[in-house]
Design a protein around this motif. Structure first.
Motif, PDB file in Angstrom:
ATOM      1  N   THR A  17     -14.653 -48.751   9.138  1.00  0.00           N
ATOM      2  CA  THR A  17     -14.408 -48.032  10.387  1.00  0.00           C
ATOM      3  C   THR A  17     -15.181 -46.727  10.398  1.00  0.00           C
ATOM      4  O   THR A  17     -15.476 -46.151   9.355  1.00  0.00           O
ATOM      5  N   ALA A  18     -15.475 -46.262  11.566  1.00  0.00           N
ATOM      6  CA  ALA A  18     -16.152 -44.983  11.708  1.00  0.00           C
ATOM      7  C   ALA A  18     -15.128 -43.884  11.522  1.00  0.00           C
ATOM      8  O   ALA A  18     -14.023 -43.949  12.043  1.00  0.00           O
ATOM      9  N   ALA A  19     -15.486 -42.886  10.750  1.00  0.00           N
ATOM     10  CA  ALA A  19     -14.575 -41.774  10.484  1.00  0.00           C
ATOM     11  C   ALA A  19     -15.211 -40.481  10.970  1.00  0.00           C
ATOM     12  O   ALA A  19     -16.413 -40.415  11.196  1.00  0.00           O
ATOM     13  N   THR A  20     -14.403 -39.456  11.100  1.00  0.00           N
ATOM     14  CA  THR A  20     -14.912 -38.155  11.499  1.00  0.00           C
ATOM     15  C   THR A  20     -15.680 -37.555  10.332  1.00  0.00           C
ATOM     16  O   THR A  20     -15.237 -37.597   9.191  1.00  0.00           O
ATOM     17  N   VAL A  21     -16.824 -37.008  10.629  1.00  0.00           N
ATOM     18  CA  VAL A  21     -17.659 -36.382   9.617  1.00  0.00           C
ATOM     19  C   VAL A  21     -17.763 -34.907   9.977  1.00  0.00           C
ATOM     20  O   VAL A  21     -17.992 -34.557  11.129  1.00  0.00           O
ATOM     21  N   TYR A  22     -17.597 -34.044   8.977  1.00  0.00           N
ATOM     22  CA  TYR A  22     -17.663 -32.607   9.197  1.00  0.00           C
ATOM     23  C   TYR A  22     -18.924 -32.054   8.543  1.00  0.00           C
ATOM     24  O   TYR A  22     -19.243 -32.389   7.411  1.00  0.00           O
ATOM     25  N   ALA A  51     -14.168 -51.659  16.262  1.00  0.00           N
ATOM     26  CA  ALA A  51     -13.130 -51.808  15.252  1.00  0.00           C
ATOM     27  C   ALA A  51     -11.911 -52.501  15.854  1.00  0.00           C
ATOM     28  O   ALA A  51     -11.617 -52.345  17.045  1.00  0.00           O
ATOM     29  N   ASP A  52     -11.216 -53.208  15.011  1.00  0.00           N
ATOM     30  CA  ASP A  52     -10.037 -53.918  15.503  1.00  0.00           C
ATOM     31  C   ASP A  52      -8.880 -52.949  15.744  1.00  0.00           C
ATOM     32  O   ASP A  52      -8.856 -51.849  15.182  1.00  0.00           O
ATOM     33  N   LEU A  56      -7.753 -49.182  14.062  1.00  0.00           N
ATOM     34  CA  LEU A  56      -7.653 -47.976  14.890  1.00  0.00           C
ATOM     35  C   LEU A  56      -6.259 -47.367  14.811  1.00  0.00           C
ATOM     36  O   LEU A  56      -6.111 -46.139  14.758  1.00  0.00           O
ATOM     37  N   ALA A  57      -5.221 -48.208  14.773  1.00  0.00           N
ATOM     38  CA  ALA A  57      -3.850 -47.698  14.651  1.00  0.00           C
ATOM     39  C   ALA A  57      -3.644 -47.023  13.294  1.00  0.00           C
ATOM     40  O   ALA A  57      -3.024 -45.958  13.209  1.00  0.00           O
ATOM     41  N   ARG A  58      -4.176 -47.647  12.253  1.00  0.00           N
ATOM     42  CA  ARG A  58      -4.058 -47.058  10.920  1.00  0.00           C
ATOM     43  C   ARG A  58      -4.788 -45.714  10.875  1.00  0.00           C
ATOM     44  O   ARG A  58      -4.294 -44.737  10.320  1.00  0.00           O
TER      45      ARG A  58
END
Length: 140
Positions: A17-22, A51-52, A56-58
């Motif tokens: 999954t795509a995550a936030t990158v700082y 993403a499923d 996304l909920a997780r």
């Protein structure tokens, strides 16, 4: 034999999954992390992916948990700052009290040294008591 693990890793990487990158700037050099690095962090937009819903909920639950943890950390830091300020104020009050007792002991000693013969005994007792009060309140 080697193709199966590599193929498996490729399949799993596709589902990541795509995550936030700082983006953080430390000593003039940029670095990237999955966590914010203080007030200089810049949140980069996450790339869009198909993403499923379960993932996304997780991710949403984990983001909420991170926000809760950050909120608790901020509250703890505020409490620690208030406690430190309270302790510093109490220490300042104690320092002023000790300074006052030192002056009173000094003055009582000077008075005892200048006292006439008749008043010398009482002045020495007063100076001794003042020194004892200073020693009890403000250990050296």
């Amino acid at each position: 034999m080697l193709r199966i693990p590599v193929l498996l890793l490729c399949c799993l990487a596709g589902q990541a999954t795509a995550a936030t990158v700082y983006k953080c700037v430390e000593n003039g050099r940029p670095s990237y992390s999955d966590r914010p690095c203080g007030r200089t962090a810049v949140e980069l937009p996450a790339p869009s992916s198909g993403a499923d819903p379960e993932t996304l909920a997780r991710l949403a639950r984990q983001s909420a948990l991170v926000q809760d943890i950050e909120g608790a950390r901020a509250l703890r830091e505020q409490k620690e700052a208030r406690d430190a300020a309270r302790i510093e104020r109490a220490a300042a009050v104690q320092r002023r009290r000790c300074d006052k007792l030192r002056l009173e002991a000094k003055w009582a000693g000077e008075d005892a040294a200048r006292a006439a013969k008749d008043d010398a005994g009482a002045a020495r007792i007063k100076a001794k008591r003042q020194a004892e009060a200073l020693a009890a309140e403000c250990p050296p």
